[in-house]
Design a protein around this motif. Structure first.
Motif, PDB file in Angstrom:
ATOM      1  N   ALA A   1       0.812  -1.216   0.000  1.00 23.52           N
ATOM      2  CA  ALA A   1       0.000   0.000   0.000  1.00 23.52           C
ATOM      3  C   ALA A   1       0.845   1.265   0.000  1.00 23.52           C
ATOM      4  O   ALA A   1       0.418   2.298  -0.510  1.00 23.52           O
ATOM      5  CB  ALA A   1      -0.942  -0.005   1.202  1.00 23.52           C
TER       6      ALA A   1
ATOM      7  N   THR B   1      -3.758  -2.842   0.905  1.00 20.00           N
ATOM      8  CA  THR B   1      -3.863  -2.637  -0.541  1.00 20.00           C
ATOM      9  C   THR B   1      -5.323  -2.629  -0.975  1.00 20.00           C
ATOM     10  O   THR B   1      -5.744  -1.796  -1.789  1.00 20.00           O
ATOM     11  CB  THR B   1      -3.095  -3.736  -1.293  1.00 20.00           C
TER      12      THR B   1
ATOM     13  N   TRP C   1      -6.830   0.668  -0.151  1.00 19.80           N
ATOM     14  CA  TRP C   1      -6.419   1.721  -1.084  1.00 19.80           C
ATOM     15  C   TRP C   1      -7.293   1.686  -2.337  1.00 19.80           C
ATOM     16  O   TRP C   1      -7.766   2.726  -2.806  1.00 19.80           O
ATOM     17  CB  TRP C   1      -4.948   1.540  -1.449  1.00 19.80           C
TER      18      TRP C   1
END
Length: 285
Positions: free
Chosen positions: A209, A238, A241
């Motif tokens: 991330a 991740t 995000w």
């Protein structure tokens, strides 16, 4: 105690019931650990409504008895979950052209719904790749080409040196990034040939991330569309995000342990940071 409301989407962000064409969550099946049929059954019964696909990653199905694979695909289908082969087709090229057609037929007989083509590992001309895409589609299965963006970050010095000898590292003057436009053009041609979705590998693009290549991701989604791309999310941060940047419609490939967190992230009413989402998901279990 009041019932927990799973998700609260804005009207324009609502995901349809399965089978979904966007907001897809695909999970990694047997690969790093061997998941028994009972374990998969437990996963499907507990969070199956939030799982769209199961992927036999790393060609793991090639090492399993066909009877076990058929049992797994049957269980998945009972929960409206499609099953993907993962990247394995490249291992058939050395057996000749007829082997690929036989592979497609065998995958269909075992209950697979999607065949994934690792474009980088295949190393074949574009026209051959497109022919494979059409062959899979004509066999009644879906096809998902997988692309990877190669970024050379190496500081290893060039030249001969003794093993273990210290060499002053040479600073990078620039970062080499594979032609993303070329990757996108090849992906577009695959979609035109009938590919159902394009898979983007996490390496060098979205592995962590704190090192996301937002520029590359935005370019890919801008050209191909969020509904036609799937990204590998290697960890919960991740996934967070991607959902923050592109909303609940983004398609993600995650580990089975991340399904609850991801579904909470897709919900508008839950906390903005990952800690609050984790707390909600632990409470549910």
């Amino acid at each position: 105690m009041a019932a927990y409301r799973w998700k609260c989407f804005d009207e324009n962000e609502d995901r349809p019931e399965k089978p979904r064409s966007y907001g897809v969550t695909e999970i990694r099946g047997p690969h790093y650990t061997l998941l028994s049929q009972n374990v998969l059954q437990d996963i499907f019964e507990s969070v199956g409504q939030f799982v769209d696909g199961l992927k036999f990653a790393g060609g793991s199905h090639s090492l399993m008895p066909k009877s076990f694979i058929k049992e797994v695909t049957d269980v998945a289908h009972k929960h409206d979950i499609y099953v993907s082969t993962g990247d394995w087709a490249e291992n058939l090229l050395r057996k000749g052209p007829s082997a690929f057609k036989e592979y497609v037929e065998e995958c269909k007989s075992l209950g697979f719904d999607t065949i994934e083509l690792n474009v980088g590992s295949l190393g074949i001309p574009e026209e051959t790749l497109l022919r494979f895409v059409r062959l899979i589609k004509s066999g009644g299965l879906k096809v998902k080409p997988q692309f990877a963006v190669q970024i050379n970050k190496s500081d290893i010095p060039i030249g001969d040196r003794a093993f273990g000898a210290y060499v002053v590292p040479r600073p990078r003057s620039s970062e080499f990034v594979e032609d993303v436009d070329l990757l996108i053009r090849r992906a577009e041609r695959c979609l035109e040939a009938g590919a159902d979705m394009i898979m983007i590998d996490a390496d060098d693009v979205c592995k962590q991330a704190d090192s996301m290549r937002a520029d590359i991701i935005a370019k890919i989604i801008g050209r191909l569309g969020v509904e036609k791309t799937m990204f590998e999310a290697s960890n919960p941060r991740t996934s967070e995000w991607f959902v923050k940047q592109y909303g609940p419609r983004v398609n993600l490939f995650v580990d089975h342990s991340q399904v609850m967190d991801l579904e909470c992230l897709r919900g508008r009413s839950l906390g903005k940071n990952h800690t609050s989402v984790l707390g909600s998901s632990y409470f549910l279990f």
